[in-house]
Structures are given as C-alpha cells and as structure tokens.
Scaffold this motif. Structure first.
Motif, short mmCIF file in Angstrom:
data_model
loop_
_atom_site.label_atom_id
_atom_site.label_comp_id
_atom_site.label_asym_id
_atom_site.label_seq_id
_atom_site.Cartn_x
_atom_site.Cartn_y
_atom_site.Cartn_z
N GLY A 30 0.79 -1.23 0.00
CA GLY A 30 0.00 0.00 0.00
C GLY A 30 0.81 1.27 0.00
N ASN A 31 2.13 1.15 -0.19
CA ASN A 31 3.00 2.32 -0.26
C ASN A 31 3.12 2.82 -1.70
N PHE A 32 3.57 4.08 -1.82
CA PHE A 32 3.80 4.67 -3.14
C PHE A 32 5.32 4.70 -3.39
N PRO A 33 5.86 3.70 -4.07
CA PRO A 33 7.32 3.62 -4.21
C PRO A 33 7.92 4.63 -5.18
N PHE A 34 7.16 5.05 -6.17
CA PHE A 34 7.69 5.98 -7.17
C PHE A 34 7.60 7.41 -6.65
N GLN A 35 8.74 8.06 -6.53
CA GLN A 35 8.79 9.43 -6.04
C GLN A 35 9.45 10.33 -7.09
N ILE A 36 8.71 11.31 -7.57
CA ILE A 36 9.25 12.20 -8.60
C ILE A 36 10.28 13.13 -7.98
N GLY A 37 11.49 13.06 -8.48
CA GLY A 37 12.56 13.92 -7.99
C GLY A 37 12.65 15.22 -8.75
N VAL A 38 12.37 15.16 -10.05
CA VAL A 38 12.43 16.36 -10.89
C VAL A 38 11.48 16.20 -12.06
N SER A 39 10.77 17.29 -12.38
CA SER A 39 9.93 17.36 -13.57
C SER A 39 10.38 18.54 -14.40
N VAL A 40 10.66 18.28 -15.66
CA VAL A 40 11.18 19.32 -16.56
C VAL A 40 10.10 19.70 -17.57
N GLU A 41 9.72 20.98 -17.59
CA GLU A 41 8.71 21.46 -18.54
C GLU A 41 8.98 22.92 -18.85
N LYS A 42 8.90 23.29 -20.13
CA LYS A 42 9.25 24.65 -20.52
C LYS A 42 8.05 25.58 -20.67
N GLU A 43 6.84 25.05 -20.89
CA GLU A 43 5.68 25.93 -21.10
C GLU A 43 5.16 26.40 -19.75
N ALA A 44 4.94 27.71 -19.62
CA ALA A 44 4.71 28.31 -18.30
C ALA A 44 3.44 27.80 -17.61
N SER A 45 2.34 27.70 -18.34
CA SER A 45 1.09 27.29 -17.68
C SER A 45 1.15 25.81 -17.29
N ALA A 46 1.73 24.97 -18.14
CA ALA A 46 1.89 23.55 -17.80
C ALA A 46 2.83 23.40 -16.60
N HIS A 47 3.86 24.22 -16.56
CA HIS A 47 4.79 24.19 -15.43
C HIS A 47 4.07 24.56 -14.13
N LYS A 48 3.20 25.53 -14.20
CA LYS A 48 2.45 25.94 -13.00
C LYS A 48 1.52 24.81 -12.54
N THR A 49 0.89 24.13 -13.51
CA THR A 49 0.06 22.96 -13.19
C THR A 49 0.89 21.89 -12.51
N LEU A 50 2.07 21.61 -13.07
CA LEU A 50 2.98 20.61 -12.49
C LEU A 50 3.33 20.94 -11.05
N THR A 51 3.62 22.21 -10.79
CA THR A 51 4.02 22.63 -9.45
C THR A 51 2.86 22.49 -8.47
N PRO A 475 -7.62 12.58 -12.69
CA PRO A 475 -8.51 12.60 -11.52
C PRO A 475 -9.25 13.93 -11.41
N ASP A 476 -10.40 13.89 -10.76
CA ASP A 476 -11.22 15.10 -10.68
C ASP A 476 -10.59 16.20 -9.86
N ASN A 477 -9.62 15.88 -9.00
CA ASN A 477 -8.97 16.93 -8.20
C ASN A 477 -7.70 17.45 -8.86
N TYR A 478 -7.48 17.07 -10.12
CA TYR A 478 -6.31 17.56 -10.86
C TYR A 478 -6.66 18.92 -11.45
N PHE A 479 -6.01 19.97 -10.96
CA PHE A 479 -6.35 21.33 -11.36
C PHE A 479 -5.39 21.84 -12.43
N PHE A 480 -5.95 22.33 -13.52
CA PHE A 480 -5.14 22.87 -14.61
C PHE A 480 -5.05 24.38 -14.47
N GLU A 481 -3.82 24.87 -14.38
CA GLU A 481 -3.56 26.30 -14.23
C GLU A 481 -3.56 26.97 -15.60
N GLY A 482 -3.56 28.30 -15.59
CA GLY A 482 -3.53 29.05 -16.84
C GLY A 482 -4.91 29.42 -17.32
#
Length: 511
Positions: A30-51, A475-482
């Motif tokens: 029941g643990n979440f083994p995959f941990q994102i260490g870095v996400s690389v994205e250049k488009e500003a609104s997508a980057h804000k969503t990622l953050t 998922p329904d709680n995934y919020f898209f910025e921009g």
C-alpha cells in the motif's frame, strides 16, 4: 527520499499525466514507491500545473492539509496564500519543478546538475520517463511543415529532441525508462530515411550517441506484444510498440508509441498490459458532470438569448433531420433538440460520479475529490456554428453513434469554406458519440470545439476542459492552471494518467 523508494526523473513533462500515473502506483504493502525527484517542462502554464500537483502530493495524506488544498480548488483562498500556509511543501514542490519553466537543450547545465545531484544522493532504483515533443513527428505537424518554403526535416531541431532524452539516460543510467510519442513517429522520415529504427538503435546504446563511456545499453520492449526472444527483444513490425489506450480502460481512442527500456544488467522481462474487460464510453466518462450551455462568441452573451437562439435552431434542425432520416414527425425531434433551461456556462456544483463506470476507474476519478467541479466552463460559439453543432449532435444520436461528414450536412448549413466539399475537411464537425469511446483528444481542442462536440444537442456546445480531462483520465482533483486555452492545450498534449499507472505496475515488477 527513503531507502527502497524509486527516483523518477520526468522529462518533457507537460501538465504531468505520465508522472501522475507513475506516482499513483502502489506496491503490495500500500505504499507509493515511485517518487518524482524532478519534472522538466518549458511551457509556463503547464509548469504551474505541475508545481500545483507536486504540492498536492506533499499534502494529500494529511486530512487537514488536504482540506486546505480543496479550499484553493474551490476558490476560497489564493494559491499564494495556500503556499504560505505550507512553506516547506511549497519549496519542495518548486524544487521538484526546478523553480521555473526549463527547456532541455536550452537549460541543460541547470537541469543536468540537478539530475546528477539527485542521482548521487539516491541509492535506490531510478526511472526516467517522458515524451519528447511530437510536433515534428505528428501527421498534422508534418502536413504543416510541408507548407513551409524550403523546410528540411534534417534542419528541424524538434526531430532530434529525443537526443536530449538520451543525454539524461546517460547521466542517470536508470534501471528502466519509459518513452512516449505519437504514432506518426513510426513513419516520420529525415532525409528520406525512417527515423524510428534510428531512435530505437540510439536508445539501445545511449552512451554511444552521447559519447559517454561506461553507459550500459538497454533492451527495448513492447508493452502490448510479448517478445519472441525476451533476452533480445527485436520485433518484426514497429507497430508492436503502438498502444491503443481504449483497450486499457481509457475512454478515448488514443494510439501512442510507448517504449519500455530495461538496462542490460537487469535480469527482468516485463509483462504486457492486460486489456480491460470493456470499452469505456464518453457518456460513462462525462455524463455525470453538470450540464452547461455554450455562449456567443460574436455578440453579447445572454442566457435568455441563447435559449431563444437554440430553440429557434431546433425547429429548423428537426425538419432537416426528419428529411434526412425519413422521420414523419419532426415535432418528436424538436423535443430532443430544444435547449435545456436555466443552464449556466460555468459551474462548480458537484454531482455524483457515474455508477456505470468500472469500479477501479470510478475510484480513480473520485479519489480525494473536492466538493467542486474544476475547469468546467464552456466557450462561446458563432451563431452559425450553434446550428451545425445541433445538427451534428442530433445526427449522431439518430444514426446510432456516427458523426456526420461534410456530405451529410444540408446545403443551408454548409460553412463558407473553400475545402468544405473537397474531402480534405470531411469531418470538420465531429460529435463525440455517447455510446462509444471518444476520438483522440488533441491540443487542437484549444483552437475551436468543432472536433469535440458534446453528444447532448440540448446543451449545444463543445467539451469543457474538465470533460476533456475525464476522457484523458485525469482525476477530478487535478487542477489545470492558466487560461482556458492553455488548459485545453495541456490536456490535449498529455499522457492518460490511468494508462500510465498500469505501465507503472509493470515497471515496478521489473524492479
């Protein structure tokens, strides 16, 4: 990062669809083994969503923190106020997304330094994921390029962004990588030569391409077709790497090339994806979302005027459809076509999730959901397009799920378009049939809604960002910025997270 956790390096991340699926995968405990260490994205609104999503992952297991995150989603507090309440989580989220939009190729010194730092600190397994931008490979992109004077594919740097992916693989030397791209990559050519065999060869020996000694090679596997020789997976047909998402519980006919690379010293052979028991339809995916009306794009928007306009259109459309389908009583069609009353263009009022969805997908959409529907707002349409939308939606329902082609439209509804009868834009208006999976959600949805007409003619509109996100399995709680246009682009460019989660389970077994 704790011992036993798997470091994920997410490249060309977009709004985070692939990362969302990977990081949502649980192990047997029941643990979440995959941990994102870095996400690389250049488009500003997508980057804000990622953050924003990275921040959510820091809080999601604490009920009080989750409640505050929901207040932001519901518009009760600002994003900056939310971040101020949880400064450590906010700083960690910003660090994960490199503090600002970054582009591989332009910001390599910073990106590579951060990846090296993470890899030196982390002693467990590593996974690299991502899909180099596909504009140069997609059929639509190649069509646009053909119209550019003196265009040469060999001079288009977008054709070679996969080499930036190779650079990161050479630095991180992950046990596994997952690389995604459009199906057009299978037929794309540079200087007359097919690109895909070259890309496969380079991925098998990344160190040779990047000129870095000591970099191990990789075996490249299909996720849908077992290899004849697992120790040397060579496939007779490159289409073995093509995944049809609708076969795996995604309510959308999205066909993408996804490669699974396993480092040559890892003695594991991956499983293939298990097909879903049933195709998930558009109505199952979005039918529970609150109904909305469209707006007017060329005149003042008014709810009463919209009802008058659509009701007037319904009288004409019912006669046209009655003639087309040999129906004796157009009045019966009018009842189907007339507008719903008192609809809004935007709502956050939540309704229950569809009971007809497969249980696992139902849980996936609704996990940690807020009390509000997010990113659910319609765009405005021209008066003439409202007529065509009503005809298209009505035609699709009466035909049993077939959206009309240009030849099926009556002359009085034909747009003033040079190519309307040429055949090159035969499906310029396309209704997403209620009882089928959707066609591919693309970034073109940001330009107009003509290919993404809602199946309900009484709403007379194109899909909202949230409806498109449901078809993409966010998922329904995934919020898209921009702004709304940027949100549409983000959704259209993403990897379906629900499919990515299934791939993550295969990766986890390999590790």
């Amino acid at each position: 990062m704790n011992q036993g956790e798997i470091l994920v390096i997410d490249l060309f991340a977009g709004p985070g669809g692939l990362g969302e699926g990977i990081s949502s995968c649980k192990d047997d405990n029941g643990n979440f083994p995959f941990q994102i260490g870095v996400s690389v994205e250049k488009e500003a609104s997508a980057h804000k969503t990622l953050t924003t999503r990275a921040f959510y992952r820091k809080l999601k297991d604490n009920p009080d923190s989750l409640a505050d995150y929901h207040k932001y989603l519901e518009g009760k507090i600002s994003r900056s106020d939310l971040f101020d309440v949880y400064p450590q989580a906010a700083e960690e989220a910003k660090l994960e997304t490199l503090q600002a939009p970054r582009a591989l190729g332009d910001d390599n010194e910073l990106i590579h330094a951060r990846i090296k730092q993470l890899c030196e600190k982390h002693k467990g397994p590593k996974v690299v994921i991502g899909g180099p931008p596909c504009q140069a490979y997609s059929l639509a992109g190649r069509s646009r390029n053909a119209g550019i004077k003196d265009y040469k594919a060999e001079n288009d740097t977008r054709n070679f962004l996969y080499k930036e992916y190779l650079e990161v693989i050479s630095i991180a030397q992950p046990e596994v990588f997952v690389m995604e791209n459009v199906r057009g990559i299978l037929s794309a050519k540079v200087a007359g030569e097919l690109m895909f065999p070259k890309i496969l060869a380079d991925l098998r020996e990344p160190g040779k391409v990047t000129d870095k000694p000591g970099v191990k090679g990789y075996r490249i596997y299909s996720l849908v077709e077992p290899a004849t020789d697992p120790s040397d997976p060579i496939y007779k047909d490159s289409r073995a790497f093509l995944i049809k998402a609708e076969n795996y519980g995604v309510p959308q006919a999205r066909h993408r090339v996804i490669l699974l690379g396993i480092r040559e010293d890892i003695d594991r052979v991956p499983n293939v994806l298990k097909p879903a028991d049933e195709i998930v339809t558009v109505e199952q995916a979005i039918g529970d979302l609150p109904p909305l009306r469209s707006g007017f794009s060329k005149r003042k928007d008014d709810a009463f005027e919209w009802e008058v306009e659509v009701e007037s259109n319904s009288k004409l459309i019912s006669r046209l459809l009655a003639a087309k389908f040999n129906i004796e009583k157009p009045a019966d069609l009018f009842l189907m076509l007339k507008p719903q009353k008192a609809l809004k263009r935007k709502t956050s009022t939540k309704s229950g999730i569809s009971s007809s969805l497969p249980e696992e997908l139902k849980r996936w959409y609704s996990n940690n959901a807020a009390s509000a529907v997010l990113n659910h707002e319609t765009r405005g349409h021209m008066d003439s397009d409202l007529l065509r939308y009503a005809f298209s939606a009505g035609y699709t329902e009466l035909s049993g799920g077939t959206s009309p082609k240009a030849r099926d439209f009556p002359e009085e509804l034909a747009p003033n378009h040079d190519n309307w009868k040429s055949g090159s834009h035969a499906d310029r208006f396309r209704t997403q049939a209620a009882d089928k999976c959707a066609t591919t959600v693309t970034s073109h949805i940001s330009k107009d809604g003509h290919y993404f007409i809602h199946y309900d003619p009484s709403q007379c509109r194109s899909l909202t960002v949230r409806e498109a996100a449901r078809l993409q399995t966010f998922p329904d709680n995934y919020f898209f910025e921009g702004n709304r246009t940027q949100q549409y682009v983000q959704v259209g460019n993403a990897v379906p997270p629900y499919l990515a989660k299934q791939i993550a389970k295969i990766v986890l077994k390999c590790l």
